[in-house]
Design a protein around this motif. Structure first.
Motif, PDB file in Angstrom:
ATOM      1  N   ASP A  51       0.824  -1.211   0.000  1.00  0.00           N
ATOM      2  CA  ASP A  51       0.000   0.000   0.000  1.00  0.00           C
ATOM      3  C   ASP A  51       0.857   1.259   0.000  1.00  0.00           C
ATOM      4  OD1 ASP A  51      -2.322  -1.475  -0.052  1.00  0.00           O
ATOM      5  OD2 ASP A  51      -2.649  -1.354   2.116  1.00  0.00           O
ATOM      6  N   VAL A  52       1.925   1.260   0.782  1.00  0.00           N
ATOM      7  CA  VAL A  52       2.816   2.423   0.829  1.00  0.00           C
ATOM      8  C   VAL A  52       3.515   2.609  -0.519  1.00  0.00           C
ATOM      9  CG1 VAL A  52       4.915   3.355   1.882  1.00  0.00           C
ATOM     10  CG2 VAL A  52       3.150   2.334   3.315  1.00  0.00           C
ATOM     11  N   VAL A  53       3.994   1.518  -1.108  1.00  0.00           N
ATOM     12  CA  VAL A  53       4.680   1.600  -2.399  1.00  0.00           C
ATOM     13  C   VAL A  53       3.733   2.130  -3.472  1.00  0.00           C
ATOM     14  CG1 VAL A  53       5.710   0.196  -4.234  1.00  0.00           C
ATOM     15  CG2 VAL A  53       6.410  -0.141  -1.871  1.00  0.00           C
ATOM     16  N   MET A  54       2.526   1.623  -3.506  1.00  0.00           N
ATOM     17  CA  MET A  54       1.559   2.091  -4.504  1.00  0.00           C
ATOM     18  C   MET A  54       1.214   3.559  -4.292  1.00  0.00           C
ATOM     19  SD  MET A  54       0.854  -0.145  -6.786  1.00  0.00           S
ATOM     20  CE  MET A  54      -0.679   0.387  -7.470  1.00  0.00           C
ATOM     21  N   TYR A  55       1.049   3.977  -3.056  1.00  0.00           N
ATOM     22  CA  TYR A  55       0.738   5.369  -2.758  1.00  0.00           C
ATOM     23  C   TYR A  55       1.876   6.282  -3.213  1.00  0.00           C
ATOM     24  CZ  TYR A  55      -0.665   9.479  -0.111  1.00  0.00           C
ATOM     25  OH  TYR A  55      -1.026  10.741   0.251  1.00  0.00           O
ATOM     26  N   VAL A  56       3.113   5.863  -2.971  1.00  0.00           N
ATOM     27  CA  VAL A  56       4.278   6.655  -3.385  1.00  0.00           C
ATOM     28  C   VAL A  56       4.365   6.710  -4.911  1.00  0.00           C
ATOM     29  CG1 VAL A  56       6.806   6.694  -3.399  1.00  0.00           C
ATOM     30  CG2 VAL A  56       5.579   6.307  -1.273  1.00  0.00           C
ATOM     31  N   PHE A  57       4.147   5.580  -5.587  1.00  0.00           N
ATOM     32  CA  PHE A  57       4.216   5.572  -7.051  1.00  0.00           C
ATOM     33  C   PHE A  57       3.129   6.447  -7.676  1.00  0.00           C
ATOM     34  CE2 PHE A  57       6.583   1.279  -7.573  1.00  0.00           C
ATOM     35  CZ  PHE A  57       7.787   1.941  -7.414  1.00  0.00           C
ATOM     36  N   VAL A  58       1.910   6.384  -7.157  1.00  0.00           N
ATOM     37  CA  VAL A  58       0.839   7.225  -7.696  1.00  0.00           C
ATOM     38  C   VAL A  58       1.171   8.701  -7.455  1.00  0.00           C
ATOM     39  CG1 VAL A  58      -1.586   7.877  -7.424  1.00  0.00           C
ATOM     40  CG2 VAL A  58      -0.981   5.484  -7.559  1.00  0.00           C
ATOM     41  N   GLY A  59       1.678   9.022  -6.280  1.00  0.00           N
ATOM     42  CA  GLY A  59       2.054  10.400  -5.990  1.00  0.00           C
ATOM     43  C   GLY A  59       3.191  10.892  -6.867  1.00  0.00           C
ATOM     44  N   ALA A  60       4.190  10.063  -7.082  1.00  0.00           N
ATOM     45  CA  ALA A  60       5.317  10.444  -7.946  1.00  0.00           C
ATOM     46  C   ALA A  60       4.851  10.612  -9.391  1.00  0.00           C
ATOM     47  CB  ALA A  60       6.419   9.397  -7.860  1.00  0.00           C
ATOM     48  N   PHE A  61       3.990   9.712  -9.848  1.00  0.00           N
ATOM     49  CA  PHE A  61       3.481   9.828 -11.212  1.00  0.00           C
ATOM     50  C   PHE A  61       2.659  11.101 -11.379  1.00  0.00           C
ATOM     51  CE2 PHE A  61       0.557   8.938 -14.706  1.00  0.00           C
ATOM     52  CZ  PHE A  61       1.453   8.543 -15.682  1.00  0.00           C
ATOM     53  N   LYS A  62       1.876  11.436 -10.355  1.00  0.00           N
ATOM     54  CA  LYS A  62       1.073  12.658 -10.401  1.00  0.00           C
ATOM     55  C   LYS A  62       1.968  13.890 -10.483  1.00  0.00           C
ATOM     56  CE  LYS A  62      -1.216  13.704  -6.752  1.00  0.00           C
ATOM     57  NZ  LYS A  62      -2.179  13.894  -5.666  1.00  0.00           N
ATOM     58  N   LEU A  63       3.028  13.931  -9.690  1.00  0.00           N
ATOM     59  CA  LEU A  63       3.946  15.062  -9.741  1.00  0.00           C
ATOM     60  C   LEU A  63       4.643  15.152 -11.094  1.00  0.00           C
ATOM     61  CD1 LEU A  63       5.574  15.014  -6.206  1.00  0.00           C
ATOM     62  CD2 LEU A  63       4.059  16.737  -7.169  1.00  0.00           C
ATOM     63  N   LEU A  64       5.110  14.020 -11.612  1.00  0.00           N
ATOM     64  CA  LEU A  64       5.760  14.017 -12.920  1.00  0.00           C
ATOM     65  C   LEU A  64       4.792  14.433 -14.029  1.00  0.00           C
ATOM     66  CD1 LEU A  64       7.907  10.787 -12.587  1.00  0.00           C
ATOM     67  CD2 LEU A  64       8.728  13.148 -12.613  1.00  0.00           C
ATOM     68  N   PHE A  65       3.551  13.996 -13.932  1.00  0.00           N
ATOM     69  CA  PHE A  65       2.528  14.385 -14.899  1.00  0.00           C
ATOM     70  C   PHE A  65       2.307  15.891 -14.876  1.00  0.00           C
ATOM     71  CE2 PHE A  65      -2.071  15.408 -15.112  1.00  0.00           C
ATOM     72  CZ  PHE A  65      -2.236  15.317 -16.476  1.00  0.00           C
ATOM     73  N   LEU A  66       2.193  16.452 -13.685  1.00  0.00           N
ATOM     74  CA  LEU A  66       1.972  17.893 -13.580  1.00  0.00           C
ATOM     75  C   LEU A  66       3.160  18.687 -14.108  1.00  0.00           C
ATOM     76  CD1 LEU A  66       0.286  18.129 -10.071  1.00  0.00           C
ATOM     77  CD2 LEU A  66      -0.786  18.504 -12.279  1.00  0.00           C
ATOM     78  N   VAL A  67       4.360  18.296 -13.718  1.00  0.00           N
ATOM     79  CA  VAL A  67       5.555  19.069 -14.073  1.00  0.00           C
ATOM     80  C   VAL A  67       5.916  18.926 -15.552  1.00  0.00           C
ATOM     81  CG1 VAL A  67       8.034  19.257 -13.664  1.00  0.00           C
ATOM     82  CG2 VAL A  67       6.468  19.055 -11.738  1.00  0.00           C
ATOM     83  N   PHE A  68       5.836  17.720 -16.092  1.00  0.00           N
ATOM     84  CA  PHE A  68       6.335  17.489 -17.442  1.00  0.00           C
ATOM     85  C   PHE A  68       5.272  17.432 -18.528  1.00  0.00           C
ATOM     86  CE2 PHE A  68       9.840  15.686 -14.870  1.00  0.00           C
ATOM     87  CZ  PHE A  68      10.836  16.547 -15.312  1.00  0.00           C
ATOM     88  N   ASN A  69       3.989  17.426 -18.178  1.00  0.00           N
ATOM     89  CA  ASN A  69       2.939  17.402 -19.186  1.00  0.00           C
ATOM     90  C   ASN A  69       2.008  18.598 -19.077  1.00  0.00           C
ATOM     91  OD1 ASN A  69       2.669  13.829 -19.019  1.00  0.00           O
ATOM     92  ND2 ASN A  69       3.669  15.032 -20.574  1.00  0.00           N
ATOM     93  N   LEU A  70       1.400  18.761 -17.930  1.00  0.00           N
ATOM     94  CA  LEU A  70       0.346  19.763 -17.805  1.00  0.00           C
ATOM     95  C   LEU A  70       0.892  21.188 -17.757  1.00  0.00           C
ATOM     96  CD1 LEU A  70      -2.681  19.676 -17.740  1.00  0.00           C
ATOM     97  CD2 LEU A  70      -2.592  19.725 -15.266  1.00  0.00           C
ATOM     98  N   VAL A  71       1.937  21.436 -17.001  1.00  0.00           N
ATOM     99  CA  VAL A  71       2.493  22.785 -16.904  1.00  0.00           C
ATOM    100  C   VAL A  71       3.038  23.265 -18.253  1.00  0.00           C
ATOM    101  CG1 VAL A  71       4.302  24.167 -15.833  1.00  0.00           C
ATOM    102  CG2 VAL A  71       2.875  22.698 -14.422  1.00  0.00           C
ATOM    103  N   PRO A  72       3.823  22.458 -18.995  1.00  0.00           N
ATOM    104  CA  PRO A  72       4.248  22.939 -20.316  1.00  0.00           C
ATOM    105  C   PRO A  72       3.080  23.193 -21.274  1.00  0.00           C
ATOM    106  CG  PRO A  72       5.601  21.102 -19.656  1.00  0.00           C
ATOM    107  CD  PRO A  72       4.491  21.198 -18.664  1.00  0.00           C
ATOM    108  N   TYR A  73       2.055  22.355 -21.202  1.00  0.00           N
ATOM    109  CA  TYR A  73       0.888  22.556 -22.059  1.00  0.00           C
ATOM    110  C   TYR A  73       0.189  23.870 -21.724  1.00  0.00           C
ATOM    111  CZ  TYR A  73      -3.769  21.981 -24.009  1.00  0.00           C
ATOM    112  OH  TYR A  73      -4.953  22.194 -24.675  1.00  0.00           O
ATOM    113  N   LEU A  74      -0.020  24.128 -20.440  1.00  0.00           N
ATOM    114  CA  LEU A  74      -0.666  25.378 -20.046  1.00  0.00           C
ATOM    115  C   LEU A  74       0.198  26.596 -20.389  1.00  0.00           C
ATOM    116  CD1 LEU A  74      -2.169  24.298 -16.610  1.00  0.00           C
ATOM    117  CD2 LEU A  74      -3.355  24.563 -18.805  1.00  0.00           C
TER     118      LEU A  74
END
Length: 80
Positions: A51-74
């Protein structure tokens, strides 16, 4: 590469990665036992650690998604 092509690229990256993030989160929230049993075959971890590993992976993926996909698009939408 012009700004329109770059904006379109980041739009599609954001759509695909956002969909993947939503799918991953829904699977983890709605079917946690199925996900755990499936992964337990390859990686024998205690449930609490999983559960901890999955929570960390989802959180890391969310941060990477925001920084490298959504922010450049906006940013490209703002300067276009």
């Amino acid at each position: 590469m012009d700004l329109t092509t770059l904006t379109s690229f980041f739009m599609w990256c954001s759509i695909f990665n956002g969909g993947l993030l939503i799918l991953w989160t829904l699977c983890f929230l709605l079917m946690p036992d199925l996900v755990y049993r499936t992964q337990k075959r390859w990686f024998p971890l205690p449930r609490e650690t999983f559960d901890v590993v999955m929570y960390v992976f989802v959180g890391a993926f969310k941060l990477l998604f925001l920084v490298f996909n959504l922010v450049p698009y906006l940013a490209l939408l703002m300067i276009e």
